[in-house]
Design a protein around this motif. Sequence first.
Motif, PDB file in Angstrom:
ATOM      1  N   HIS A 190       0.835  -1.200   0.000  1.00 51.87           N
ATOM      2  CA  HIS A 190       0.000   0.000   0.000  1.00 51.87           C
ATOM      3  C   HIS A 190       0.875   1.258   0.000  1.00 51.87           C
ATOM      4  O   HIS A 190       0.622   2.207  -0.761  1.00 51.87           O
TER       5      HIS A 190
ATOM      6  N   ARG B  21     -19.144   2.921  -1.555  1.00 50.18           N
ATOM      7  CA  ARG B  21     -18.841   3.978  -0.602  1.00 50.18           C
ATOM      8  C   ARG B  21     -17.348   3.975  -0.335  1.00 50.18           C
ATOM      9  O   ARG B  21     -16.714   2.927  -0.252  1.00 50.18           O
ATOM     10  N   ALA B  22     -16.757   5.135  -0.152  1.00 50.50           N
ATOM     11  CA  ALA B  22     -15.308   5.254   0.015  1.00 50.50           C
ATOM     12  C   ALA B  22     -14.888   4.883   1.430  1.00 50.50           C
ATOM     13  O   ALA B  22     -15.536   5.261   2.406  1.00 50.50           O
ATOM     14  N   ALA B  23     -13.784   4.161   1.520  1.00 51.89           N
ATOM     15  CA  ALA B  23     -13.242   3.800   2.822  1.00 51.89           C
ATOM     16  C   ALA B  23     -12.636   5.027   3.500  1.00 51.89           C
ATOM     17  O   ALA B  23     -11.856   5.760   2.898  1.00 51.89           O
ATOM     18  N   ARG B  24     -13.017   5.266   4.751  1.00 52.51           N
ATOM     19  CA  ARG B  24     -12.377   6.247   5.639  1.00 52.51           C
ATOM     20  C   ARG B  24     -12.524   7.699   5.194  1.00 52.51           C
ATOM     21  O   ARG B  24     -11.749   8.554   5.619  1.00 52.51           O
ATOM     22  N   TRP B  25     -13.498   7.984   4.359  1.00 53.10           N
ATOM     23  CA  TRP B  25     -13.699   9.362   3.931  1.00 53.10           C
ATOM     24  C   TRP B  25     -15.164   9.755   4.080  1.00 53.10           C
ATOM     25  O   TRP B  25     -16.046   8.900   4.025  1.00 53.10           O
TER      26      TRP B  25
ATOM     27  N   ASP C 210      -8.258   9.207  -1.395  1.00 53.41           N
ATOM     28  CA  ASP C 210      -6.926   9.425  -0.829  1.00 53.41           C
ATOM     29  C   ASP C 210      -6.155  10.465  -1.648  1.00 53.41           C
ATOM     30  O   ASP C 210      -5.331  11.209  -1.105  1.00 53.41           O
TER      31      ASP C 210
ATOM     32  N   ASP D 119     -12.353   0.874  -4.835  1.00 49.52           N
ATOM     33  CA  ASP D 119     -13.142   0.492  -3.672  1.00 49.52           C
ATOM     34  C   ASP D 119     -12.381   0.729  -2.366  1.00 49.52           C
ATOM     35  O   ASP D 119     -12.998   0.931  -1.314  1.00 49.52           O
ATOM     36  N   GLN D 120     -11.054   0.695  -2.436  1.00 54.28           N
ATOM     37  CA  GLN D 120     -10.235   0.968  -1.258  1.00 54.28           C
ATOM     38  C   GLN D 120     -10.041   2.462  -1.022  1.00 54.28           C
ATOM     39  O   GLN D 120      -9.352   2.866  -0.091  1.00 54.28           O
ATOM     40  N   GLY D 121     -10.624   3.293  -1.876  1.00 51.59           N
ATOM     41  CA  GLY D 121     -10.611   4.730  -1.630  1.00 51.59           C
ATOM     42  C   GLY D 121      -9.437   5.483  -2.214  1.00 51.59           C
ATOM     43  O   GLY D 121      -9.095   6.569  -1.727  1.00 51.59           O
TER      44      GLY D 121
ATOM     45  N   GLN E 141     -18.836  10.966   3.349  1.00 54.90           N
ATOM     46  CA  GLN E 141     -19.735  10.643   2.248  1.00 54.90           C
ATOM     47  C   GLN E 141     -21.064  11.363   2.459  1.00 54.90           C
ATOM     48  O   GLN E 141     -21.460  11.618   3.599  1.00 54.90           O
TER      49      GLN E 141
END
Length: 407
Positions: free
Chosen positions: A125, A260-264, A209, A203-205, A266
């Motif tokens: 990552h 839906r975005a991870a960790r952001w 990011d 999908d992991q955003g 919405q």
Amino acid sequence: MPTTNRTPHDSPSRPLPPTVEESRLTAPVAEQVLTASGFSTLVAEFTAAASTASTLDALHAVVRDHGTRLWESAVRRAGNRPGSDGLDPYDDRPLYWARTATGSVLRSLDNDVLEVQHQRLALLHVLDRTSRGIDRPLWPGAAAGDLRVAVSGFDPYGLDADVRHSNPSGCAALQLDGATFDTPAGRVVVRSVVLPVNYGDFDQGIVEDAFGPALLAGADLITTISMTSRGRMDVEKWAANARGGTPDNSRDQHFGPVGRAARWAQPDQNPEWIGTTLPHAAMVAAGTGPWPVVLKQGIREWPAGSFPDPAALRSNPDPSPGSTAAAGTGGDYLSNESMYRSNRLRLALGADDVPGGHLHVSAIVDPVDPAAITDAAFEEDRRAVVDQTIALVRAAAEAVQAERRSR
């Protein structure tokens, strides 16, 4: 020595099989591009450093440093006029193949400091985000009053059809990163990233990011950029909450709404449609060439209450009330989704006054000789598309700068 105590639930860190993208490294074009550009040296240096790292912290530093070096080397190479190696400086493929090769090394790395699989995956990552220009300072040279622009391009794609492909949107991103434009209304500074062509990364955003930190830090203009059909430059009017199932670089296929975005942040509910707020009239009127520039119109939808009846699918100039999105003006692939995600985030963060949208740029023609990775006509064609893309980003920034100074 291992640095983390394993629990019974942990998976041991074993070398991973290659990804679909990494499997294409066996194609001659990968080695040819890496050798011609000199980026093979960067891969070799990473391999040596990662293999001899004696602690997990040291390996983490190696991954971060080399990912950053890949990005900075690609941007620096893009700024050379003329090319200082065997490839045109507008070429985006050295970065793509070097990132892919470096990821392959890390995926297969046999080093005792990797004790559990989460460590290897976390390092992959880090490598991905740093080598795409995402995880780094935003506009380090910006001054008060500068207009701050954030843009994205894409990796090459369609590599199963022709592994030699280049993507002019990624080329433009490398040319634009760190660029400054002096306008009558002030200075413009640009930050760029290059996005992957993979549903899983979206999908992991990864789009969030890329654009989230820029929006939180006061971006004044955002636009995603990708490649469309030959001979046109389209400012997209509508982004759709839709995926149409076209295979990505990992040969994965997705159909349905955007995740839906991870960790952001919405919106409470995903909007079916998001309209552009780019200064499209100024972009069209800027007189760039060689390709015509238009505000692209025309979407595909299921009228209210008709999803997923295939017979109910309709094409319309603009969305109708309550419809379910099937395709935006820019289609139903990751180009559309990059506009949708970046602007969904923009709205969720309350940056309603920040213009945002998507620019589709002309496709380019591969070298005539199927054994060649480049030729003069290919390079000239790509330069024309990239230079017009840069001119359009500049026109958009100048329009925003002028409008804000007139308030």
